[in-house]
Write an enzyme that holds these catalytic residues in place. Structure first.
Site, short mmCIF file in Angstrom:
data_model
loop_
_atom_site.label_atom_id
_atom_site.label_comp_id
_atom_site.label_asym_id
_atom_site.label_seq_id
_atom_site.Cartn_x
_atom_site.Cartn_y
_atom_site.Cartn_z
N GLY A 43 0.82 -1.22 0.00
CA GLY A 43 0.00 0.00 0.00
C GLY A 43 0.85 1.26 0.00
O GLY A 43 0.54 2.23 -0.71
N CYS A 44 1.91 1.26 0.77
CA CYS A 44 2.76 2.46 0.86
C CYS A 44 3.50 2.71 -0.45
O CYS A 44 3.72 3.86 -0.84
CB CYS A 44 3.74 2.32 2.02
SG CYS A 44 2.88 2.23 3.61
N THR A 45 3.84 1.63 -1.15
CA THR A 45 4.48 1.78 -2.45
C THR A 45 3.48 2.35 -3.46
O THR A 45 3.82 3.26 -4.22
CB THR A 45 5.06 0.43 -2.93
OG1 THR A 45 6.05 0.01 -1.98
CG2 THR A 45 5.69 0.55 -4.30
N ALA A 48 3.16 6.07 -2.65
CA ALA A 48 4.35 6.83 -3.00
C ALA A 48 4.50 6.98 -4.52
O ALA A 48 4.81 8.07 -5.02
CB ALA A 48 5.59 6.17 -2.41
#
Length: 156
Positions: A43-45, A48
């Site tokens: 999710g963070c990738t 970003a």
């Protein structure tokens, strides 16, 4: 919690290159300040990379992107290099900004309660006032949503 209309809490943290940044350094620019749980997670990738892909659209609104997580400077540099992230990633290992913006929340992981960073984004105007605050955002499509927020702000 932080709400629109509040003065954004200032902080000073190191970026992925070890350079210190204070929120007050960005006076005169809008800041898209986003908090995320962990480098190199799915999710963070997605989030970003979304911000990376919208960097030019965000910059058109006199805005900069700043990502914040509990990860180390070393972790941030690898994350930024791996995904060609052209913006600042701040390392908040002591949870200074994380606590100031009240993004540390209880979450369920594999049936257990854990305390972690709640994916949250704040848009701060040129004078340091929060104009948009969102807790618990979804990673996919979020950067595009923020471009819409900036476009709306530009019209007002």
């Amino acid at each position: 919690m932080i709400f629109a209309g509040m003065r954004a809490p200032d902080f000073t943290l190191p970026d992925q290159n070890g350079v210190l940044h204070s929120l007050s350094d960005y006076k005169g620019k809008k800041v898209v300040l986003y908090f995320y749980p962990k480098d190199n997670t799915s999710g963070c990738t997605v989030e970003a990379v979304g911000f990376r892909d919208e960097t030019d659209n965000i910059a058109r609104h006199n805005a900069v992107i700043i990502g914040v997580s509990k990860d180390s400077v070393a972790s941030h540099i690898k994350f930024a290099e791996k995904y060609s992230l052209p913006f600042v990633l701040l390392s908040d290992t002591e949870k200074i900004a994380i606590e100031a913006y009240d993004v540390l929340k209880e979450k369920k992981m594999y049936g257990k309660s854990v305390i972690g960073v709640n994916r949250s984004t704040f848009v701060i105007d040129e004078d340091g006032v929060v104009v948009y605050a969102a807790y618990g955002v979804k990673a996919a499509g979020h950067a595009e949503e923020i471009v819409g927020v900036l476009e709306q702000e530009s019209k007002e």
